[in-house]
Write a protein that holds these residues in place. Structure first.
Motif, PDB file in Angstrom:
ATOM      1  N   PHE A 154      14.880  -7.927  48.733  1.00  0.00           N
ATOM      2  CA  PHE A 154      14.266  -8.909  47.838  1.00  0.00           C
ATOM      3  C   PHE A 154      13.405  -9.896  48.622  1.00  0.00           C
ATOM      4  CE2 PHE A 154      14.607 -12.876  45.205  1.00  0.00           C
ATOM      5  CZ  PHE A 154      13.849 -12.416  44.140  1.00  0.00           C
ATOM      6  N   GLY A 155      13.917 -10.376  49.750  1.00  0.00           N
ATOM      7  CA  GLY A 155      13.148 -11.311  50.564  1.00  0.00           C
ATOM      8  C   GLY A 155      11.860 -10.693  51.072  1.00  0.00           C
ATOM      9  N   VAL A 180      17.273  -0.933  46.442  1.00  0.00           N
ATOM     10  CA  VAL A 180      16.137  -1.365  47.255  1.00  0.00           C
ATOM     11  C   VAL A 180      14.859  -1.337  46.424  1.00  0.00           C
ATOM     12  CG1 VAL A 180      14.647  -0.699  49.190  1.00  0.00           C
ATOM     13  CG2 VAL A 180      17.119  -0.805  49.508  1.00  0.00           C
ATOM     14  N   GLY A 181      14.668  -0.259  45.663  1.00  0.00           N
ATOM     15  CA  GLY A 181      13.526  -0.211  44.752  1.00  0.00           C
ATOM     16  C   GLY A 181      13.627  -1.259  43.664  1.00  0.00           C
ATOM     17  N   GLY A 182      14.852  -1.471  43.151  1.00  0.00           N
ATOM     18  CA  GLY A 182      15.065  -2.459  42.092  1.00  0.00           C
ATOM     19  C   GLY A 182      14.799  -3.872  42.549  1.00  0.00           C
ATOM     20  N   TRP A 183      15.192  -4.224  43.770  1.00  0.00           N
ATOM     21  CA  TRP A 183      14.904  -5.562  44.308  1.00  0.00           C
ATOM     22  C   TRP A 183      13.407  -5.767  44.453  1.00  0.00           C
ATOM     23  CZ3 TRP A 183      18.265  -9.155  43.849  1.00  0.00           C
ATOM     24  CH2 TRP A 183      19.635  -8.925  44.031  1.00  0.00           C
ATOM     25  N   ILE A 202      10.043  -1.318  55.154  1.00  0.00           N
ATOM     26  CA  ILE A 202      11.237  -1.982  54.622  1.00  0.00           C
ATOM     27  C   ILE A 202      12.311  -0.981  54.207  1.00  0.00           C
ATOM     28  CG2 ILE A 202      12.123  -3.625  52.941  1.00  0.00           C
ATOM     29  CD1 ILE A 202      10.086  -4.719  55.021  1.00  0.00           C
ATOM     30  N   TYR A 203      11.952   0.013  53.403  1.00  0.00           N
ATOM     31  CA  TYR A 203      12.934   1.002  52.959  1.00  0.00           C
ATOM     32  C   TYR A 203      13.600   1.734  54.129  1.00  0.00           C
ATOM     33  CZ  TYR A 203      14.688   5.536  51.478  1.00  0.00           C
ATOM     34  OH  TYR A 203      15.472   6.654  51.319  1.00  0.00           O
TER      35      TYR A 203
END
Length: 436
Positions: A393-394, A204-207, A173-174
């Motif tokens: 997030f998804g 991205v980490g926060g989501w 994902i990242y």
């Protein structure tokens, strides 16, 4: 002195040869200088994992210290390995036309089966640094994105579930999201700008952290009768040390993102980074006092981190004055975000969502407001934030949900109440042994 045509030709040839040699020497010295700075920056980003470990263990409860440190030790290990296996080649797929998905199969083969072909130092990245330095620097960023999730869902998540999430999130994902900007994908083509990762790393980490907090649920006893119950951390000094290690590491995180040892730009970036961090601490100080009527050290610490996250997207294109403003607003936002999350009963142990997601979004949008580059627009920045946010997030929700309905993502109530250290690791983080 009279020169024959032959003598003139010989002199000209010698001069040209000396010039070529000098040019080669300059190129090699420039490569060495740039590469040394990039390797130093890589080391600084690596030491940030010790900072994350200190912050998380300091803010977490003593009964879960070993569990927290175990996760923070294994996370960079998994991050580096998974990035080597596929992440690096997903993130830099070599798009022929800016796109949404690609995989650099040739690079993957070169990395694993013909590494001698990757030794193209003088021709790689404009002679800025070597292929191997590039991989390691980017791998440190990938591991950082996973560490953000760890702190938010600490003290109640199953270790196996967290590690499984990390492998997928960091390995696929990242780098996929990162390829849309840093890999020459569609967001880069649209003009989206994120210098060192306010969105691509921190948000991205926060989501991912927010998705985990929602699905794992709050710690037992955190919210009682509509009130938020404080759970004292194990070590305030350790948390302070962790924040200062992170601040130190950010010199490599942002300074290394210049991708060269350019003295003017590197020094400029380090100035804007430090100013934003300091202003963020002031914002956290002020907002914490207004919100809680006390001199809240935790909010000052998270304010510093908030300022660092906020300036990361535009550290090279936002001047010192606006950088102070960006950092100060981030310090205010991190406190407001923490208060809101508690009202929503979303339990984030270290404030990772507030620091990395809230302030990552703010910092990315700030580029569209304060950038010295007129081509950077607020609308494009907002578009990039939304696309990356929905995707991250998804994906995180899906991964955590699948883990929840298969292996489970939360420890038992008994283990949570008595502490994860004794049950999962057999030792405690703070043990005093008295001689008989």
């Amino acid at each position: 002195m009279n020169w024959s045509l032959h003598e003139l030709a010989k002199v000209s040839t010698d001069v040209l040869a000396q010039g070529a040699d000098l040019s080669t020497d300059i190129t090699q010295n420039l490569l060495t200088t740039n590469n040394v700075w990039m390797m130093l920056s890589t080391a600084l980003v690596f030491i940030m994992h010790l900072g994350f470990a200190g912050v998380e263990a300091g803010f977490g409860q003593a009964k879960n210290t070993v569990n927290i440190l175990f996760k923070n030790t294994v996370t960079p290990i998994i991050g580096i390995v998974s990035y080597a296996i596929c992440g690096f080649f997903l993130m830099y797929p070599g798009f022929d036309v800016p796109g949404w998905f690609g995989f650099d199969g040739a690079g993957w083969s070169m990395f694993w089966f013909a590494p001698e072909n990757a030794d193209v130092s003088a021709g790689y990245a404009g002679a800025g640094y070597t292929y191997w330095t590039d991989f390691l620097f980017q791998a440190m960023f990938a591991a950082t994105a996973a560490t953000i999730v760890s702190g938010a869902i600490a003290e109640r998540v199953k270790l196996g579930a967290y590690l499984a999430f990390t492998v997928i999130y960091v390995g696929i994902i990242y780098p996929l999201i990162g390829s849309w900007k840093w890999g020459g994908g569609v967001l880069d083509d649209w003009g989206f700008y994120d210098f060192a990762g306010s969105t691509l790393v921190h948000s991205v980490g926060g989501w991912g952290a927010l998705a985990g907090v929602i699905l794992v649920g709050p710690r037992i006893g955190k919210y009682v009768n509509g009130k938020t119950v404080d759970k004292p951390g194990a070590s305030v000094p350790l948390a302070v040390i962790g924040v200062f290690l992170l601040w130190l590491g950010w010199f490599g995180f942002n300074g290394g993102s210049v991708l060269s040892a350019d003295p003017a730009l590197v020094s400029f970036v380090l100035v804007t980074t430090s100013l934003a961090a300091s202003a963020g601490g002031l914002g956290g100080f002020l907002a914490g006092y207004i919100a809680f009527k006390r001199l809240d050290l935790g909010m000052v610490l998270n304010g510093v981190l908030a300022g660092l996250v906020g300036i990361t997207a535009g550290a090279d294109v936002i001047n010192p004055g606006p950088a102070l403003f960006v950092g100060f607003v981030a310090g205010l936002l991190v406190v407001g975000s923490a208060v809101l999350l508690d009202k929503l009963k979303l339990d984030d142990v270290v404030g990772a969502v507030s620091v990395h997601l809230t302030c990552g979004v703010w910092g990315t949008l700030a580029v569209g407001i304060f950038s010295t580059n007129p081509e950077h627009s607020f609308f494009t920045q907002l578009t990039g934030v939304l696309i990356c946010g929905v995707t991250a997030f998804g994906a995180a929700l899906i991964i955590f949900y699948l883990l929840k309905v298969t292996i489970g993502i939360r420890v038992s109530e008994e283990h949570e109440r008595t502490g994860l250290d004794s049950h999962e690791h057999g030792i405690r983080g703070y043990t005093i042994v008295y001689d008989e």
